[in-house]
Write a protein that holds these residues in place. Structure first.
Motif, PDB file in Angstrom:
ATOM      1  N   PRO A  63     -34.361  38.430   9.710  1.00  0.00           N
ATOM      2  CA  PRO A  63     -34.012  38.942  11.069  1.00  0.00           C
ATOM      3  C   PRO A  63     -35.352  38.632  12.005  1.00  0.00           C
ATOM      4  CG  PRO A  63     -34.855  40.768  10.191  1.00  0.00           C
ATOM      5  CD  PRO A  63     -35.309  39.653   8.817  1.00  0.00           C
ATOM      6  N   GLY A 126     -20.407  40.256  15.745  1.00  0.00           N
ATOM      7  CA  GLY A 126     -22.062  40.036  15.093  1.00  0.00           C
ATOM      8  C   GLY A 126     -22.284  39.695  16.957  1.00  0.00           C
ATOM      9  N   ALA A 127     -24.334  40.574  16.904  1.00  0.00           N
ATOM     10  CA  ALA A 127     -24.152  40.711  18.308  1.00  0.00           C
ATOM     11  C   ALA A 127     -26.075  40.246  17.702  1.00  0.00           C
ATOM     12  CB  ALA A 127     -23.972  41.600  18.975  1.00  0.00           C
ATOM     13  N   GLY A 128     -26.307  40.230  16.681  1.00  0.00           N
ATOM     14  CA  GLY A 128     -27.940  39.965  16.346  1.00  0.00           C
ATOM     15  C   GLY A 128     -28.369  38.299  17.109  1.00  0.00           C
ATOM     16  N   GLY A 129     -30.016  37.917  16.662  1.00  0.00           N
ATOM     17  CA  GLY A 129     -30.333  37.244  16.426  1.00  0.00           C
ATOM     18  C   GLY A 129     -29.272  35.943  16.089  1.00  0.00           C
ATOM     19  N   ALA A 130     -28.648  35.935  15.225  1.00  0.00           N
ATOM     20  CA  ALA A 130     -27.981  34.195  14.417  1.00  0.00           C
ATOM     21  C   ALA A 130     -26.682  34.854  15.595  1.00  0.00           C
ATOM     22  CB  ALA A 130     -26.871  35.158  13.242  1.00  0.00           C
ATOM     23  N   ALA A 131     -26.001  35.424  16.183  1.00  0.00           N
ATOM     24  CA  ALA A 131     -24.874  35.679  16.715  1.00  0.00           C
ATOM     25  C   ALA A 131     -25.175  35.151  18.654  1.00  0.00           C
ATOM     26  CB  ALA A 131     -24.591  36.838  17.446  1.00  0.00           C
ATOM     27  N   ASN A 149     -19.161  43.745  18.272  1.00  0.00           N
ATOM     28  CA  ASN A 149     -20.513  44.476  16.920  1.00  0.00           C
ATOM     29  C   ASN A 149     -20.019  45.649  16.976  1.00  0.00           C
ATOM     30  OD1 ASN A 149     -22.518  43.410  15.682  1.00  0.00           O
ATOM     31  ND2 ASN A 149     -23.840  44.531  17.139  1.00  0.00           N
ATOM     32  N   ARG A 150     -20.394  45.767  15.713  1.00  0.00           N
ATOM     33  CA  ARG A 150     -20.608  47.436  15.244  1.00  0.00           C
ATOM     34  C   ARG A 150     -20.982  48.476  16.009  1.00  0.00           C
ATOM     35  NH1 ARG A 150     -23.773  47.839   9.189  1.00  0.00           N
ATOM     36  NH2 ARG A 150     -24.746  47.209  10.068  1.00  0.00           N
ATOM     37  N   LYS A 154     -25.301  46.110  21.464  1.00  0.00           N
ATOM     38  CA  LYS A 154     -26.348  45.373  20.638  1.00  0.00           C
ATOM     39  C   LYS A 154     -25.123  44.363  21.613  1.00  0.00           C
ATOM     40  CE  LYS A 154     -28.382  45.009  17.193  1.00  0.00           C
ATOM     41  NZ  LYS A 154     -28.790  44.900  15.909  1.00  0.00           N
ATOM     42  N   ALA A 189     -20.629  36.343  12.838  1.00  0.00           N
ATOM     43  CA  ALA A 189     -22.196  36.052  12.856  1.00  0.00           C
ATOM     44  C   ALA A 189     -23.133  37.141  12.656  1.00  0.00           C
ATOM     45  CB  ALA A 189     -22.520  35.738  14.559  1.00  0.00           C
ATOM     46  N   THR A 190     -22.577  38.273  11.749  1.00  0.00           N
ATOM     47  CA  THR A 190     -22.822  38.896  11.210  1.00  0.00           C
ATOM     48  C   THR A 190     -23.928  39.042  10.029  1.00  0.00           C
ATOM     49  OG1 THR A 190     -20.966  40.259   9.193  1.00  0.00           O
ATOM     50  CG2 THR A 190     -20.645  40.751  11.970  1.00  0.00           C
ATOM     51  N   SER A 191     -24.920  40.183   9.390  1.00  0.00           N
ATOM     52  CA  SER A 191     -25.563  39.724   8.171  1.00  0.00           C
ATOM     53  C   SER A 191     -24.718  39.913   7.412  1.00  0.00           C
ATOM     54  CB  SER A 191     -26.802  39.942   8.491  1.00  0.00           C
ATOM     55  OG  SER A 191     -27.007  40.850   8.909  1.00  0.00           O
ATOM     56  N   SER A 192     -23.623  40.776   7.406  1.00  0.00           N
ATOM     57  CA  SER A 192     -22.982  41.710   6.840  1.00  0.00           C
ATOM     58  C   SER A 192     -22.331  40.182   4.684  1.00  0.00           C
ATOM     59  CB  SER A 192     -21.746  41.993   6.804  1.00  0.00           C
ATOM     60  OG  SER A 192     -20.866  41.183   7.241  1.00  0.00           O
ATOM     61  N   VAL A 197     -20.400  42.547   1.968  1.00  0.00           N
ATOM     62  CA  VAL A 197     -18.922  43.799   2.627  1.00  0.00           C
ATOM     63  C   VAL A 197     -18.637  42.282   3.780  1.00  0.00           C
ATOM     64  CG1 VAL A 197     -20.457  45.658   1.635  1.00  0.00           C
ATOM     65  CG2 VAL A 197     -21.124  44.417   3.583  1.00  0.00           C
TER      66      VAL A 197
END
Ligand code: ATR
Length: 274
Positions: A63, A126-131, A149-150, A154, A189-192, A197
């Motif tokens: 991350p 997803g709203a992390g670095g990948a997104a 995003n969850r 974010k 684009a989540t890391s789930s 999952v």
């Protein structure tokens, strides 16, 4: 020996060393490319140690893409546009140059498989670095993006980051079912998927004309894509093509020469390098 590496946490699953080995063999370049596990709070120390000890370039994955952006002395235009980087290079003046090759790699793969058009209406989960890394090239191509995003906060941060762009919106993941929007393309684009999952999202987003893309890849169908097919998606794809394309743009930044990615993708699948 020219030394390169990928840094992440987790990192065991990474196929980047195999891909870069295939590139190097294809182009007769002698190099070493390692996988480096980084404890969550130690990114700066580990990366500085690598560059002080002869490392020439690095790929950055989950991350640490935002942290990598923050240590750069210089940025490419793609790095500036996205605000996160997945590629670092030491310049002749010993400065750290940051680039983001994820977005351009994804766009190239989406075009290759005919999943994207200039006016595609995209749902990005997803709203992390990948997104964050893939948003700019997609809107620049002409697409409209809805981010969900969850953690809603974010998504708000991402919207704020790209606040000069009209064609980005956000929606709470629990509101998806209430707003009946027909998306052309859904990108996970989540890391789930790393944990096997899927994001908790209404299946109302899936219909018989939607393409579904998972940035994750594995030798069998990812849980998210399995779920999409089950609910009637038109076509699905995992992120192997993107992985190879983004790696090729990194390779180009380091060596100034572009590998033939079509051949590498074929080789990767034929030899089951998963
Ligand atoms: P990366 O650089 O891969 O984006 P990250 O910055 O840690 O890594 O972001 C991970 C993303 O995956 C986030 O959007 C995260 O959602 P939260 O913001 O709510 O944490 C999302 N994510 C991870 N596991 C998830 C799960 N089980 N369900 C839904 N979203 C998940």
């Amino acid at each position: 020996m020219k030394i390169f590496a990928i840094f992440g946490n987790p990192i065991k699953h990474s196929k980047s060393p195999i891909i870069h080995k295939l590139f190097a063999n294809q182009l007769n370049i002698v190099q070493q490319y390692e996988k480096i596990y980084v404890p969550i709070n130690n990114f700066n120390n580990v990366i500085n140690h690598f560059f002080k000890n002869g490392g020439l370039g690095a790929n950055i994955t989950v991350p640490f893409k935002k942290m990598a952006y923050n240590i750069c002395d210089l940025l490419t235009q793609r790095g500036i546009n996205s605000g996160v980087v997945n590629t670092l290079k030491i310049t002749k003046k010993n400065q750290i140059l940051g680039d983001n090759t994820d977005g351009i790699g994804l766009l190239k793969d989406l075009k290759r498989i005919n999943f994207i058009y200039k006016n595609s209406n995209i749902l990005l989960i997803g709203a992390g670095g990948a997104a964050q890394g893939i948003i700019y090239p997609l809107i620049n191509f002409g697409c409209t993006i809805m981010i969900t995003n969850r953690t809603y906060k974010k998504s708000c941060h991402l919207l704020k980051y790209f606040n000069n762009k009209k064609n980005i919106n956000i929606i709470k993941i629990e509101d998806i079912n209430n707003k009946k929007i027909n998306y052309d393309l859904i990108i996970n684009a989540t890391s789930s998927s790393i944990k096997g999952v899927i994001p908790n999202i209404s299946s109302s987003i899936i219909h018989s004309n939607v393409f579904c893309y998972d940035l994750f890849y594995s030798n069998k169908i990812t849980p998210f894509l399995d779920w999409c097919l089950y609910h009637g998606a038109k076509k699905i794809s995992d992120g192997l093509g993107m992985l190879i394309e983004q790696a090729a743009y990194s390779f180009f930044l380091w060596h100034g020469i572009m590998p033939n990615t079509t051949l590498i993708l074929k080789k990767f699948k034929t030899n089951n390098y998963f």
